[in-house]
Enzyme design. Structure first.
Site, PDB file in Angstrom:
ATOM      1  N   GLY A 286      13.721 -56.392  27.284  1.00  0.00           N
ATOM      2  CA  GLY A 286      14.642 -55.250  27.418  1.00  0.00           C
ATOM      3  C   GLY A 286      15.109 -54.781  26.042  1.00  0.00           C
ATOM      4  O   GLY A 286      15.243 -53.583  25.787  1.00  0.00           O
TER       5      GLY A 286
ATOM      6  N   TRP B  63      12.302 -52.955  24.447  1.00  0.00           N
ATOM      7  CA  TRP B  63      12.137 -51.633  25.072  1.00  0.00           C
ATOM      8  C   TRP B  63      12.910 -50.573  24.277  1.00  0.00           C
ATOM      9  O   TRP B  63      12.479 -49.421  24.170  1.00  0.00           O
ATOM     10  CB  TRP B  63      12.660 -51.687  26.511  1.00  0.00           C
ATOM     11  CG  TRP B  63      12.659 -50.367  27.226  1.00  0.00           C
ATOM     12  CD1 TRP B  63      11.629 -49.818  27.915  1.00  0.00           C
ATOM     13  CD2 TRP B  63      13.741 -49.433  27.327  1.00  0.00           C
ATOM     14  NE1 TRP B  63      11.996 -48.603  28.443  1.00  0.00           N
ATOM     15  CE2 TRP B  63      13.288 -48.342  28.092  1.00  0.00           C
ATOM     16  CE3 TRP B  63      15.052 -49.401  26.843  1.00  0.00           C
ATOM     17  CZ2 TRP B  63      14.093 -47.248  28.384  1.00  0.00           C
ATOM     18  CZ3 TRP B  63      15.850 -48.314  27.135  1.00  0.00           C
ATOM     19  CH2 TRP B  63      15.362 -47.248  27.898  1.00  0.00           C
ATOM     20  N   HIS B  64      14.052 -50.981  23.711  1.00  0.00           N
ATOM     21  CA  HIS B  64      14.876 -50.012  22.987  1.00  0.00           C
ATOM     22  C   HIS B  64      14.237 -49.567  21.679  1.00  0.00           C
ATOM     23  O   HIS B  64      14.554 -48.492  21.180  1.00  0.00           O
ATOM     24  CB  HIS B  64      16.265 -50.593  22.712  1.00  0.00           C
ATOM     25  CG  HIS B  64      17.130 -50.633  23.932  1.00  0.00           C
ATOM     26  ND1 HIS B  64      17.066 -51.651  24.852  1.00  0.00           N
ATOM     27  CD2 HIS B  64      18.066 -49.774  24.409  1.00  0.00           C
ATOM     28  CE1 HIS B  64      17.920 -51.423  25.820  1.00  0.00           C
ATOM     29  NE2 HIS B  64      18.538 -50.290  25.589  1.00  0.00           N
ATOM     30  N   GLY B  65      13.383 -50.391  21.110  1.00  0.00           N
ATOM     31  CA  GLY B  65      12.757 -49.975  19.866  1.00  0.00           C
ATOM     32  C   GLY B  65      12.017 -51.116  19.205  1.00  0.00           C
ATOM     33  O   GLY B  65      12.272 -52.289  19.494  1.00  0.00           O
TER      34      GLY B  65
ATOM     35  N   PHE C 211      14.795 -43.823  21.959  1.00  0.00           N
ATOM     36  CA  PHE C 211      14.146 -44.873  22.747  1.00  0.00           C
ATOM     37  C   PHE C 211      13.120 -44.278  23.682  1.00  0.00           C
ATOM     38  O   PHE C 211      12.505 -44.937  24.432  1.00  0.00           O
ATOM     39  CB  PHE C 211      15.179 -45.682  23.535  1.00  0.00           C
ATOM     40  CG  PHE C 211      16.296 -46.208  22.656  1.00  0.00           C
ATOM     41  CD1 PHE C 211      16.015 -46.672  21.381  1.00  0.00           C
ATOM     42  CD2 PHE C 211      17.599 -46.212  23.083  1.00  0.00           C
ATOM     43  CE1 PHE C 211      17.029 -47.142  20.569  1.00  0.00           C
ATOM     44  CE2 PHE C 211      18.618 -46.681  22.272  1.00  0.00           C
ATOM     45  CZ  PHE C 211      18.334 -47.140  21.012  1.00  0.00           C
TER      46      PHE C 211
END
Lengths: 471, 103
Positions: free
Chosen positions: A324, A327-329, A471
């Site tokens: 997770g 996923w943001h970067g 993102f």
């Protein structure tokens, strides 16, 4: 095209007029919404409209292939699902993680004596790719799991392209939106009033609170933490907690409000997250559409949740939050942020299970304060440009830096206000809408115009992109 | 959307499903647009000045300049200007009473 701009305001008025004008034919209405969504997305980069269309068609085709198989061909159906998900992840991986992984690989190869010139590329990140990729994956998984019937090409393409949620969520699942696309929407006063309340509230949170805190306090302190004293560092940390909430929840509020004015109902995405009394509670309140996606498709669907014993459950929690974070970067700071959340979530489970009998539970206020400050430390890594900047921030705070005066009375008021709104009645927005829905159109229009005027007079010059656009 | 998925759009109590929601909303949006065009002409002026230069832009920017001047003369721009200057003072205030230079 950013929501809190005049350009978007004019675009929306045109879309509102044209799509409701075509309400006699649901199919034409959806085609117009799709064209509008591509114009909206193309305002960033026209080339990526093709990627968006390709991604939607890939998922439509894979879902059709899954349902075309015989009931007893479970292996083939699963194989198509795996290939479809892999194709989605490949697209995401190329645009978002290609450079990051090659950068990590290069020193590893060098250390192993296999130094190579790797084909590094400057890959432009398409706005919102993480959101629409996850949306596509959930559509495929839901069709495979029998929770959703495969939809028409137009509906799947619109599901993934629909402009209110396209670039920064909420991640609206097919099971939420496709049934709404199947029928001609109606606009009720309830939907319209609540939509307008959400739009104005979102506008205020973004254009006034988030922008002011970002430019006046958070950005200067994070740019050079060593040049600031403890007070400014603490204020910047609290300020960022308020800024990111006001920024991201504002986008969600406006997206939900805009969709409502077009006749569609989006799910709740934020529920006063800083009043959470545990990290598990926090993730039921923060970015709900992402946390529920990670829970359903990754933690339970792919990793097995708690089906393989307690130790595996804790490992699954940690893995889910690490992914997770990623996923943001493509940055280690996001991985550390995810690891911190995953680690504390696992510790909470362990404490729940092994807490000695007779030991009291943490009082709610203490739980709230501990949770908030764990989240706050996580935000420092989330906000920092690099691991070094985050440790410099924390190190300077521990050692005490030079006295400075970035914190202003206005920033302090905004921080306190941003925290205080978490303790307002949770249904205050709905109550406001109930009070307003009986007004005549000219009176409410006058009030709406006045509210937007106030926000515009208070806003910082220019509008910074939403944090979650990256993102 | 399944009703078990909560949405802030759902208002408590019985829903007002009567006809006229679209016309009413269009009326609200039209009124708000007119109010903003009258009281916030500087926003239109600024937006038009930021557009790529060209004959249409130059013409529209000229009209916006005249409109902004007109609303200013008749006092419609005063509430926004007063709010904005108050907000700028709040931005410039510092602990200890010393004001910072305006951003």
């Amino acid at each position: 095209m950013l929501f809190p701009t005049l350009t978007f305001g004019l675009f929306f008025l045109l879309v509102f007029a044209v799509t409701w004008g075509a309400a006699g034919s649901n199919e034409w209405r959806k085609i117009l919404l799709l064209l509008a969504s591509w114009v909206f997305y193309g305002a960033w980069d026209w080339r990526f409209v093709a990627l968006l269309i390709g991604s939607a068609w890939l998922n439509w085709g894979a879902a059709r292939l899954i349902t075309a198989q015989r009931e007893d061909a479970a292996g083939v159906r699963k194989a198509i699902l795996v290939v479809g998900v892999a194709a989605n992840l490949l697209v995401l991986g190329f645009f978002k993680y290609y450079g990051f992984f090659l950068e990590q690989l290069q020193p590893l190869l060098a250390a192993a004596g296999l130094a190579r010139d790797l084909p590094l590329l400057q890959v432009v990140l398409p706005v919102g790719i993480s959101f629409f990729t996850f949306q596509g994956i959930s559509y495929l998984a839901d069709v495979h799991g029998g929770r959703l019937e495969p939809a028409e090409l137009l509906d799947v393409t619109l599901l993934m392209s629909f402009f209110p949620h396209l670039v920064a969520g909420p991640i609206v699942r097919g099971s939420d939106l496709l049934p709404q696309f199947a029928r001609t929407p109606r606009l009720t006063r309830d939907m319209a009033t609540m939509g307008l309340v959400l739009i104005v509230w979102g506008l205020f949170k973004k254009a006034v609170i988030a922008s002011e805190l970002s430019t006046g306090l958070v950005d200067p302190v994070f740019f050079d933490p060593a040049a600031h004293g403890r007070l400014d560092l603490a204020a910047a940390a609290y300020g960022y907690a308020v800024q990111i909430y006001c920024d991201f929840s504002a986008y969600s509020d406006m997206a939900i409000g805009i969709a409502a004015l077009l006749g569609y109902r989006f799910p709740l995405n934020f529920d006063q997250p800083y009043r959470a009394v545990s990290l598990q509670d926090f993730w039921r309140r923060w970015h709900i559409s992402l946390s529920s996606w990670l829970r359903d498709y990754l933690y339970i669907g792919a990793l097995g949740g708690n089906r393989h014993g307690f130790a595996r459950q804790c490992a699954n929690l940690l893995a889910t939050m690490l992914l997770g974070g990623l996923w943001h970067g493509a940055k280690w700071t996001f991985v550390i942020w995810g690891g911190l959340h995953g680690g504390v979530l696992a510790l909470e489970r362990i404490w729940d299970r092994y807490r000695p009998e007779g030991w009291p539970r943490l009082p709610r206020v203490a739980g709230l304060l501990v949770t908030f400050h764990v989240v706050l430390i996580g935000w420092i890594f989330f906000r920092a440009e690099s691991f070094g900047q985050a440790t410099a921030f924390l190190g300077t705070f521990a050692a005490g830096g030079p006295a400075s005066a970035v914190l202003t009375p206005l920033a302090l008021v905004l921080i306190l206000f941003g925290l205080a709104i978490h303790f307002a009645p949770p249904d205050l927005g709905q109550r406001t809408a109930v009070a307003l829905r009986g007004l005549s159109a000219p009176v409410l229009g006058l009030g709406l115009g006045a509210a937007i005027l106030v926000v515009d007079a208070m806003r910082f010059e220019g509008v910074a992109p939403f944090i979650y656009y990256q993102f | 959307m399944p009703r078990e998925t909560p949405s802030p759009i759902d208002l408590p109590g019985p829903a007002r499903l009567g006809t006229g929601g679209l016309g009413w909303t269009a009326g609200v949006l039209a009124t708000a647009t007119l109010v903003l065009a009258a009281t916030n002409a500087v926003a239109i002026q600024g937006w038009l000045n930021e557009q790529p230069p060209g004959p249409v832009q130059a013409w529209a920017a000229g009209v916006a300049d005249e409109w902004a001047g007109f609303t200013d003369r008749i006092g419609l721009a005063r509430p926004r200007a007063a709010l904005h200057s108050g907000w700028k003072r709040a931005e410039a205030a510092r602990f200890g009473g010393e004001d910072a230079p305006q951003r």
